[in-house]
Design a protein around this motif. Structure first.
Motif, PDB file in Angstrom:
ATOM      1  N   ALA A 188       0.990  -1.165  -0.026  1.00 50.74           N
ATOM      2  CA  ALA A 188      -0.069  -0.067  -0.021  1.00 50.74           C
ATOM      3  C   ALA A 188       0.918   1.182   0.134  1.00 50.74           C
ATOM      4  O   ALA A 188       0.665   2.238  -0.817  1.00 50.74           O
ATOM      5  CB  ALA A 188      -0.857  -0.075   1.299  1.00 50.74           C
ATOM      6  N   GLY A 189       1.926   1.289   0.881  1.00 46.27           N
ATOM      7  CA  GLY A 189       2.673   2.292   0.975  1.00 46.27           C
ATOM      8  C   GLY A 189       3.431   2.664  -0.479  1.00 46.27           C
ATOM      9  O   GLY A 189       3.547   3.808  -0.667  1.00 46.27           O
ATOM     10  N   ALA A 190       4.108   1.529  -0.821  1.00 43.27           N
ATOM     11  CA  ALA A 190       4.881   1.725  -2.303  1.00 43.27           C
ATOM     12  C   ALA A 190       3.965   2.392  -3.370  1.00 43.27           C
ATOM     13  O   ALA A 190       4.267   3.108  -4.231  1.00 43.27           O
ATOM     14  CB  ALA A 190       5.638   0.457  -2.756  1.00 43.27           C
ATOM     15  N   TRP A 191       2.555   1.727  -3.435  1.00 42.87           N
ATOM     16  CA  TRP A 191       1.666   2.164  -4.578  1.00 42.87           C
ATOM     17  C   TRP A 191       1.214   3.758  -4.226  1.00 42.87           C
ATOM     18  O   TRP A 191       1.504   4.140  -5.188  1.00 42.87           O
ATOM     19  CB  TRP A 191       0.346   1.199  -4.269  1.00 42.87           C
ATOM     20  CG  TRP A 191      -0.838   1.669  -5.223  1.00 42.87           C
ATOM     21  CD1 TRP A 191      -0.933   1.271  -6.326  1.00 42.87           C
ATOM     22  CD2 TRP A 191      -1.884   2.285  -4.878  1.00 42.87           C
ATOM     23  NE1 TRP A 191      -2.059   2.071  -7.052  1.00 42.87           N
ATOM     24  CE2 TRP A 191      -2.668   2.738  -6.075  1.00 42.87           C
ATOM     25  CE3 TRP A 191      -2.371   2.970  -3.571  1.00 42.87           C
ATOM     26  CZ2 TRP A 191      -3.899   3.388  -5.885  1.00 42.87           C
ATOM     27  CZ3 TRP A 191      -3.692   3.719  -3.578  1.00 42.87           C
ATOM     28  CH2 TRP A 191      -4.395   3.808  -5.031  1.00 42.87           C
TER      29      TRP A 191
ATOM     30  N   ARG B  61       2.624   6.973  -6.746  1.00 43.89           N
ATOM     31  CA  ARG B  61       1.537   7.711  -7.413  1.00 43.89           C
ATOM     32  C   ARG B  61       2.038   9.292  -7.349  1.00 43.89           C
ATOM     33  O   ARG B  61       1.925  10.193  -8.133  1.00 43.89           O
ATOM     34  CB  ARG B  61       0.415   7.774  -6.836  1.00 43.89           C
ATOM     35  CG  ARG B  61      -0.444   6.310  -7.072  1.00 43.89           C
ATOM     36  CD  ARG B  61      -1.887   6.298  -6.515  1.00 43.89           C
ATOM     37  NE  ARG B  61      -2.617   7.396  -7.014  1.00 43.89           N
ATOM     38  CZ  ARG B  61      -3.884   7.656  -6.533  1.00 43.89           C
ATOM     39  NH1 ARG B  61      -4.106   7.157  -5.354  1.00 43.89           N
ATOM     40  NH2 ARG B  61      -4.527   8.487  -7.158  1.00 43.89           N
ATOM     41  N   TYR B  62       3.190   9.546  -6.245  1.00 43.83           N
ATOM     42  CA  TYR B  62       3.489  10.978  -6.031  1.00 43.83           C
ATOM     43  C   TYR B  62       4.922  11.160  -6.866  1.00 43.83           C
ATOM     44  O   TYR B  62       5.559  11.958  -6.668  1.00 43.83           O
ATOM     45  CB  TYR B  62       3.695  11.182  -4.701  1.00 43.83           C
ATOM     46  CG  TYR B  62       2.517  11.535  -4.055  1.00 43.83           C
ATOM     47  CD1 TYR B  62       1.640  12.449  -4.107  1.00 43.83           C
ATOM     48  CD2 TYR B  62       2.016  10.387  -2.779  1.00 43.83           C
ATOM     49  CE1 TYR B  62       0.286  12.473  -3.440  1.00 43.83           C
ATOM     50  CE2 TYR B  62       0.986  10.689  -2.371  1.00 43.83           C
ATOM     51  CZ  TYR B  62       0.158  11.651  -2.421  1.00 43.83           C
ATOM     52  OH  TYR B  62      -1.005  11.872  -2.043  1.00 43.83           O
ATOM     53  N   GLY B  63       5.364  10.044  -7.476  1.00 41.08           N
ATOM     54  CA  GLY B  63       6.474   9.863  -8.004  1.00 41.08           C
ATOM     55  C   GLY B  63       7.802   9.964  -6.996  1.00 41.08           C
ATOM     56  O   GLY B  63       8.949   9.994  -7.568  1.00 41.08           O
TER      57      GLY B  63
END
Length: 126
Positions: free
Chosen positions: A58-61, A65-67
């Motif tokens: 979840a954290g990596a996903w 998204r924020y690059g």
């Protein structure tokens, strides 16, 4: 029911801290699993390794998204960690529970000292 509620609370709070500070589950999960839920050190470490998977995903996903994810670095570190965790599990199984607890405690103290040292250094620089 109390154990389930404590486990849910642990997961929620650890998720918040992981998302906020990027800390790994072991630093948060293992002490709570041993002290709060009464797991042995080895069981807490093994449980933490599995419990961190959804947190990491979840954290990596979300961070990608924020690059903010550097995929090549993450892949190199991740694959290296797989080899390292295999060796670590073998050592953890070969030593006593007491030694394992003391080693984990030493790790926590080293991490705390490093964080304090870096904070003091940045404050002096500012």
């Amino acid at each position: 029911m109390g154990v389930v509620l404590l486990a849910i609370t642990l997961g929620f709070l650890a998720g918040i801290l992981a998302g906020l500070f990027g800390v790994g589950g072991g630093i948060l999960f293992v002490p709570t699993l041993t002290l709060g839920l009464g797991l042995t050190q080895i069981h807490a470490e093994a449980t933490s390794l599995l419990a961190v998977l959804p947190t990491v995903a979840a954290g990596a996903w979300r961070q990608q998204r924020y690059g903010n994810v550097r995929w090549r670095t993450a892949l190199v570190v991740g694959l290296s960690a797989v080899a390292g965790v295999e060796g670590g599990v073998l050592v953890a199984e070969a030593i006593s529970e007491g030694v394992l607890r003391r080693l984990f405690g030493a790790l926590i103290l080293l991490v705390a000292a490093q964080v304090a040292w870096r904070a003091a250094r940045r404050q002096r620089a500012a």
